[in-house]
Scaffold this motif. Sequence first.
Motif, PDB file in Angstrom:
ATOM      1  N   VAL A 121       0.837  -1.205   0.000  1.00 11.30           N
ATOM      2  CA  VAL A 121       0.000   0.000   0.000  1.00 11.30           C
ATOM      3  C   VAL A 121       0.872   1.255   0.000  1.00 11.30           C
ATOM      4  O   VAL A 121       0.638   2.200  -0.762  1.00 11.30           O
ATOM      5  CB  VAL A 121      -0.939  -0.002   1.225  1.00 11.30           C
ATOM      6  CG1 VAL A 121      -1.749   1.281   1.265  1.00 11.30           C
ATOM      7  CG2 VAL A 121      -1.856  -1.197   1.179  1.00 11.30           C
ATOM      8  N   ILE A 122       1.923   1.223   0.851  1.00 18.20           N
ATOM      9  CA  ILE A 122       2.825   2.375   0.899  1.00 18.20           C
ATOM     10  C   ILE A 122       3.528   2.533  -0.451  1.00 18.20           C
ATOM     11  O   ILE A 122       3.660   3.644  -0.979  1.00 18.20           O
ATOM     12  CB  ILE A 122       3.871   2.203   2.018  1.00 18.20           C
ATOM     13  CG1 ILE A 122       3.160   1.879   3.324  1.00 18.20           C
ATOM     14  CG2 ILE A 122       4.708   3.446   2.172  1.00 18.20           C
ATOM     15  CD1 ILE A 122       4.096   1.548   4.459  1.00 18.20           C
ATOM     16  N   LEU A 125       1.195   4.158  -2.949  1.00 21.07           N
ATOM     17  CA  LEU A 125       1.059   5.602  -2.756  1.00 21.07           C
ATOM     18  C   LEU A 125       2.221   6.338  -3.432  1.00 21.07           C
ATOM     19  O   LEU A 125       2.014   7.310  -4.171  1.00 21.07           O
ATOM     20  CB  LEU A 125       1.088   5.928  -1.266  1.00 21.07           C
ATOM     21  CG  LEU A 125      -0.233   5.940  -0.517  1.00 21.07           C
ATOM     22  CD1 LEU A 125      -0.005   6.236   0.948  1.00 21.07           C
ATOM     23  CD2 LEU A 125      -1.152   6.989  -1.118  1.00 21.07           C
ATOM     24  N   MET A 126       3.436   5.841  -3.170  1.00 21.15           N
ATOM     25  CA  MET A 126       4.604   6.506  -3.722  1.00 21.15           C
ATOM     26  C   MET A 126       4.595   6.440  -5.249  1.00 21.15           C
ATOM     27  O   MET A 126       4.880   7.440  -5.923  1.00 21.15           O
ATOM     28  CB  MET A 126       5.878   5.857  -3.154  1.00 21.15           C
ATOM     29  CG  MET A 126       7.148   6.602  -3.481  1.00 21.15           C
ATOM     30  SD  MET A 126       7.033   8.368  -3.224  1.00 21.15           S
ATOM     31  CE  MET A 126       8.259   8.633  -2.007  1.00 21.15           C
TER      32      MET A 126
END
Lengths: 368, 496
Positions: A121-122, A125-126
């Motif tokens: 998920v992180i 986002l990036m």
Amino acid sequence: MKNNNQMTKLQLITFIIQTQIGVAFLSLPFDIHKFAKGDSWISLLITGVVMQVLVFFYFILSNRFPKQDLFQILQSLLGRFVGKCLTLFYFAYFLLTGSTILILFVYIIKKWMLPYTPYWVILMLMCAVGIYIAIENLTVIARFYFIATIVLLVFIFVTPMAIKDGNIHYIMPIGHSGIWKILNGATHATLAWQGLELFLIVSPFVTASSKEKLKAVTLANILVTLLYTFLTFVCLIYFSGDEIMLMPQPVLYLLKSFSFTIIERPDIVIISLWIILVGTSFISYLYGASLAASFVIKKWKRQPFVYLTALFCFAFALFFNGEQEIEKLTKFTTNIGFIFLLAMPVFLLLISLLFKKQQRGNLNAKNY
Amino acid sequence: MKKHLFKNEQSFDMDESSLESRINFLKESMGNTEDLFMLPISFRDRKGTIIYLSTIADSEKIQEGVLFPLIKYQDFNLHDIPFTAENNNRVDLQEAVNALLQGKAIVSMEGWDDIFSFNTAKDLSRSPNEPDNEKTVRGSHLGYVENLTTNIGYIRRGISSRHLQIRYFQTGQYTNTQTAMVYIEGIVNPSLVEKLTNRLQAVTTDMTFSPGYLEELIEDSPLSPFPHILYTERPDRTIAQLMEGRIALLTEGSSDAIILPVSFFSFFQATDDYNSRIIIGSVFRLLRVVSFLLTLLLPGLYIAIIAFHFEIIPTDILVVVKNSVDNIPYPPFIEAMIMAFTIELIREAGIRLPTPIGQTIGIVGGLIIGDAIISAGLVSNIMVIVIAMTAISSFTIASYELSNTVRILTFPIMVLAASFGFVGIIFSLMFIVGHLCKLESLGTPYFSPVAPFDVQGMKDAILRFPIWLLKFRPRDLLVKNRRRLYRPRRWEENEE
């Protein structure tokens, strides 16, 4: 009509700074301390000086091909086939660096801020932010970087507070590690300077004379060197040598030990701001990779390659995220970086000087 | 070439010379509408008719300006009669139809090829008021009315210069709305004028009734949440913007002028800033910028701190917050959503209702719901403070459009903050700043003077610098003449 793909010299400075300062930034004192101990700051200064020499090489090279970017220079110097092959290598290198940035970024974020959030998920986002901005032309990217530079001011203002608690004896006597260890430390610091090679890519789009460009890049290099040296210096006098050995991100531990009346844990705020610095580096590599790819496959515009590159980085980061793999990957990227940051441009310059090749005008850098 | 939206456009065969056929033609073209009046007259034994639309032509003006001179000067040639009604010129039959629609009176005589039109349009405008949306403490209290000519008159009166240029466009193929483009020749970048002209000429719609309707059709990225066009009801604000090298569009029937291209920071400039003292004006400008950030980030920051990073606030405050939050049955995100939604409801209800009831709604919504929701234990009192602060700071932004944008953007930030804490807030900020960097208003960078950086522009963006330091116009507009003033305080050197 005005050209949509230009940047000013001020934007060139912030572009180089933002590209260089990224993931390596937080762990730099730790990484160098492994080799150069209390003299790490000298190592960084040395690296800075070496990079300045490299800046001159870059300058001479770009001056010989004022209107061409790196990939076109490759093609003009080495011929169509070899040029394209090397462009592909560059593409792979940018992909690798982009992925390394992503992996290190998520590693630190998971460790410090979001231990329970799923890894992907992180990452997503990036990648989303990266695509959103890298898909635009260079002007927009440069504008974004300029604003992002405000974040650096926070670092510059907050870290000096540690000096008053520092112990200068930790780094005394100066030069105690010996010249070879210091030089060894200097070679390992090059990861933090990676991003300078993008100067050759953006150089034709800067609206300034070549002298002004040289001044801008020199200034950027000086600022980056001083910032690195200063941060490392502060960490070295704040923590004893044995302490630093235990701290992979000494800058954050340094901030963690402060507390203000309103903000008890400044490290959490600072690490959030650091995301922006990582983001800008990632965007630069997405841009570089997509530009390289669209240079090889001329049929497509640059935009689809941004998606592809981001997707590839995402997939790569998803599979290589063990702690040992990260260490190996960092080492590998640093070594590969040597080739593309140092060896290749110097090699190109030599060829250009030996065979007296200069730009022949017809193949100019295009706007995407 | 414009495509016509009329389906049954008829053409008539006509005998232009006969009065009868002319009248019939006009009648037919107007579709036998019942407010078409015909006044038979005779002039030197010739029969003639005055034709006008009684609803928009002023019968008194027709009587005094057209009819009386006709009767009085019977021995003159028709061409030489000094009509007192303005703008009398000769038209052909097709033009006569348009003239009728603009409230003009048409005079046609038997045996004469020429048709005359007189400007006898009724003055349908109201008297000017101070605009409700842009109140100022000092300076002009004049606001636009719904009449294009009057509005342009206000601008002309403000800028008595031959460089002030006005171009008219007809937009809306049924409504034939007059739209005026106003700019100052010699300051404005000609390519902007050309660009806007092209965009306006491409507009093919059945109607345009307001600049807002045009806005969507001519702006660069209509899907962006940020407004790219500045609305103003104040002639003085329009004038100030024109003097910076921007273009104003006004339409008949609307009391708004739209200004373009604008930058993000134009929305923070209020006329009062320039009327008040330098320091005070700057502080209030800064207050507005801070309140913009507060509106955007405060709910998100609160949610992130409560849900993820409670360790960053000092222990003493933590105790207070914990006491307040502990008894709330659901996570802070839901709490914030309930409160923010309630505030939006109250605001929307307050706007739609008549003023006295609107105030009641404010009291019921603000006091009663706010109090009850806390004592019922649905929302913590700190959350009420946070959301109320957010709402109030959103109303300090000088532009209604931007303040709405910001409040809407709060919601996605809250979602990201609730999912990822500070990381989410930073990512949403990156998206927003990236978006602002991408935006262009009429091809000029929207986020200027911050990015691309422009020192001269910065003097009037976040702070208001002294007027004598605002030497140049903003660079992003690529104006023809950047110099705004020349050492206005040089008298200081002489007074020793």
